[in-house]
Design an enzyme around this catalytic site. Structure first.
Site, mmCIF file in Angstrom:
data_model
loop_
_atom_site.group_PDB
_atom_site.id
_atom_site.type_symbol
_atom_site.label_atom_id
_atom_site.label_comp_id
_atom_site.label_asym_id
_atom_site.label_seq_id
_atom_site.Cartn_x
_atom_site.Cartn_y
_atom_site.Cartn_z
ATOM 1 N N LYS A 14 32.520 -16.784 -24.467
ATOM 2 C CA LYS A 14 31.299 -17.416 -23.944
ATOM 3 C C LYS A 14 30.327 -16.350 -23.430
ATOM 4 C CE LYS A 14 33.597 -19.921 -20.913
ATOM 5 N NZ LYS A 14 35.004 -19.519 -21.215
ATOM 6 N N ARG A 89 32.514 -27.869 -16.359
ATOM 7 C CA ARG A 89 33.929 -27.637 -16.609
ATOM 8 C C ARG A 89 34.770 -28.844 -16.253
ATOM 9 N NH1 ARG A 89 33.977 -21.917 -16.235
ATOM 10 N NH2 ARG A 89 35.996 -20.947 -16.395
ATOM 11 N N ARG A 128 40.532 -7.197 -21.597
ATOM 12 C CA ARG A 128 39.095 -7.184 -21.274
ATOM 13 C C ARG A 128 38.772 -6.165 -20.182
ATOM 14 N NH1 ARG A 128 36.199 -12.598 -19.679
ATOM 15 N NH2 ARG A 128 37.974 -12.749 -18.263
ATOM 16 N N ARG A 161 39.060 -7.577 -14.469
ATOM 17 C CA ARG A 161 38.793 -8.660 -13.530
ATOM 18 C C ARG A 161 40.056 -9.062 -12.775
ATOM 19 N NH1 ARG A 161 35.346 -13.411 -16.341
ATOM 20 N NH2 ARG A 161 37.024 -14.734 -15.570
ATOM 21 N N ARG A 172 44.839 -20.527 -15.710
ATOM 22 C CA ARG A 172 43.472 -20.847 -16.149
ATOM 23 C C ARG A 172 43.505 -21.661 -17.442
ATOM 24 N NH1 ARG A 172 41.340 -15.015 -16.405
ATOM 25 N NH2 ARG A 172 39.488 -15.878 -17.393
HETATM 26 P P1 AP5 Z 1 34.440 -13.084 -22.948
HETATM 27 O O1 AP5 Z 1 33.146 -13.125 -23.664
HETATM 28 O O2 AP5 Z 1 34.500 -12.399 -21.636
HETATM 29 O O3 AP5 Z 1 35.058 -14.571 -22.845
HETATM 30 P P2 AP5 Z 1 34.671 -15.783 -21.894
HETATM 31 O O4 AP5 Z 1 34.742 -17.016 -22.712
HETATM 32 O O5 AP5 Z 1 33.399 -15.506 -21.177
HETATM 33 O O6 AP5 Z 1 35.926 -15.768 -20.919
HETATM 34 P P3 AP5 Z 1 36.003 -15.876 -19.334
HETATM 35 O O7 AP5 Z 1 37.330 -15.329 -18.924
HETATM 36 O O8 AP5 Z 1 34.798 -15.296 -18.676
HETATM 37 O O9 AP5 Z 1 36.001 -17.411 -19.142
HETATM 38 P P4 AP5 Z 1 36.469 -18.192 -17.935
HETATM 39 O O10 AP5 Z 1 35.940 -19.495 -18.268
HETATM 40 O O11 AP5 Z 1 37.908 -18.123 -17.663
HETATM 41 O O12 AP5 Z 1 35.852 -17.383 -16.675
HETATM 42 P P5 AP5 Z 1 34.561 -17.633 -15.774
HETATM 43 O O13 AP5 Z 1 34.046 -16.320 -15.379
HETATM 44 O O14 AP5 Z 1 33.662 -18.593 -16.412
HETATM 45 O O15 AP5 Z 1 35.514 -12.420 -23.924
HETATM 46 C C1 AP5 Z 1 36.834 -12.145 -23.483
HETATM 47 C C2 AP5 Z 1 37.344 -10.815 -24.069
HETATM 48 O O16 AP5 Z 1 37.480 -10.950 -25.478
HETATM 49 C C3 AP5 Z 1 36.392 -9.624 -23.862
HETATM 50 O O17 AP5 Z 1 37.167 -8.480 -23.656
HETATM 51 C C4 AP5 Z 1 35.624 -9.531 -25.172
HETATM 52 O O18 AP5 Z 1 35.203 -8.212 -25.447
HETATM 53 C C5 AP5 Z 1 36.661 -9.998 -26.178
HETATM 54 N N1 AP5 Z 1 36.087 -10.717 -27.327
HETATM 55 C C6 AP5 Z 1 35.017 -11.554 -27.348
HETATM 56 N N2 AP5 Z 1 34.803 -12.035 -28.587
HETATM 57 C C7 AP5 Z 1 35.776 -11.503 -29.377
HETATM 58 C C8 AP5 Z 1 36.104 -11.606 -30.772
HETATM 59 N N3 AP5 Z 1 35.390 -12.366 -31.608
HETATM 60 N N4 AP5 Z 1 37.181 -10.928 -31.235
HETATM 61 C C9 AP5 Z 1 37.918 -10.137 -30.384
HETATM 62 N N5 AP5 Z 1 37.663 -9.997 -29.071
HETATM 63 C C10 AP5 Z 1 36.592 -10.665 -28.559
HETATM 64 O O19 AP5 Z 1 35.213 -18.324 -14.506
HETATM 65 C C11 AP5 Z 1 36.041 -17.618 -13.633
HETATM 66 C C12 AP5 Z 1 36.512 -18.513 -12.508
HETATM 67 O O20 AP5 Z 1 35.393 -18.956 -11.732
HETATM 68 C C13 AP5 Z 1 37.208 -19.809 -12.931
HETATM 69 O O21 AP5 Z 1 38.587 -19.604 -13.163
HETATM 70 C C14 AP5 Z 1 36.949 -20.704 -11.721
HETATM 71 O O22 AP5 Z 1 37.804 -20.393 -10.649
HETATM 72 C C15 AP5 Z 1 35.544 -20.302 -11.330
HETATM 73 N N6 AP5 Z 1 34.521 -21.135 -12.008
HETATM 74 C C16 AP5 Z 1 33.553 -20.698 -12.870
HETATM 75 N N7 AP5 Z 1 32.809 -21.721 -13.314
HETATM 76 C C17 AP5 Z 1 33.301 -22.834 -12.709
HETATM 77 C C18 AP5 Z 1 32.945 -24.209 -12.769
HETATM 78 N N8 AP5 Z 1 31.944 -24.653 -13.556
HETATM 79 N N9 AP5 Z 1 33.665 -25.078 -12.035
HETATM 80 C C19 AP5 Z 1 34.666 -24.665 -11.234
HETATM 81 N N10 AP5 Z 1 35.051 -23.383 -11.135
HETATM 82 C C20 AP5 Z 1 34.379 -22.462 -11.861
HETATM 83 MG MG MG Z 2 32.838 -15.228 -19.138
#
Ligand code: AP5
Ligand code: MG
Ligand code: ZN
Length: 214
Positions: A14, A89, A128, A161, A172
């Protein structure tokens, strides 16, 4: 109004794809995860509340994230559109978003569902690395920086992270299935959902997304 929701499990890409869309279409990436991590770093009241949930791989309470997004969508840079990365979410978050967009006269044009299987998600998240300066994202194997441990763009140190530990990643993923996956059904009803195969070359995945958006 190009309002976009990026839906997908942890590690689906994402953030990676949101940055590309933001660059080409000149609309801001709104990542609730990034905003919460910023609040934790700055030690704000909200950050203190959120940290415990995040460290355990749980979701931060709906009212907290809904408040953040509601404020953020009113900023002037959201006038042409926006990319929601990691929000909504839960079903209550999606319902709140419907109310907020209607109040603010904004529109969700498309919901992009990024699809990746679970073994690959685990490998992506374990490897990552993120730049502490500009937020650029790398992967030790799939997308390594030119110099080990340093950002290509600003030369600043890359970090792992806090929630990218195997046990926390598992939690997660479980929470994604339980709380977030039902949104696929919710948005199917709107006819706005488009599924995107999100494995393979990052540029090729983006090319598919850009085609949908154009
Ligand atoms: P990346 O692009 O970082 O993936 P992502 O989908 O952004 O993954 P996240 O871990 O950020 O998602 P998340 O939903 O768990 O975390 P968030 O920060 O939103 O890619 C991942 C890796 O893969 C990277 O190393 C990248 O280089 C690699 N990659 C990408 N594309 C690739 C490909 N095609 N091939 C190979 N490798 C690739 O949330 C964190 C926390 O915040 C949550 O757990 C929760 O506690 C809280 N939170 C956030 N939003 C909410 C909400 N709306 N409601 C409640 N709690 C929330
Ligand atoms: Mg992300
Ligand atoms: Zn950087």
């Amino acid at each position: 109004m190009l309002g976009i929701i990026l839906l997908g499990p942890p590690g689906a890409g994402k953030g990676t794809q949101a940055k590309k869309i933001s660059g080409e279409f000149a609309i801001p990436q709104i990542s609730t995860g990034d905003m919460l991590r910023e609040a934790v770093k700055n030690g704000t009241e909200m950050g203190k509340k959120a940290k415990a949930f995040m460290d355990q791989g749980g979701l931060v309470p709906d009212e907290v994230v809904i408040g953040i997004v509601k404020d953020r969508l009113q900023a002037p840079d959201c006038g042409k559109g926006f990319i929601l990365d990691g929000f909504p979410r839960t079903i209550p978050q999606a319902q709140a978003l419907d109310r907020v967009t209607s109040d603010l006269k904004k529109e969700i044009r498309v919901v992009l569902s990024l699809e990746v299987d679970e073994t690959e998600l685990m490998e992506r998240l374990c490897g990552r690395r993120t730049c502490t300066g500009c937020g650029a994202m790398y992967h030790v194997k799939f997308n390594p920086p030119k110099a080990q441990g340093k950002c290509d763009k600003c030369g600043i140190a890359l970090i792992q992270r806090d929630d990218d530990k195997e046990e926390t990643i598992k939690t997660r993923l479980i929470n994604y299935k339980k709380m977030t996956e039902p949104l696929l059904q919710y948005y199917k009803g709107t006819g706005k959902i488009r599924s995107v195969m999100a494995t393979g070359d990052i540029g090729a995945i983006y090319a598919n997304i850009a085609n949908i958006l154009r």
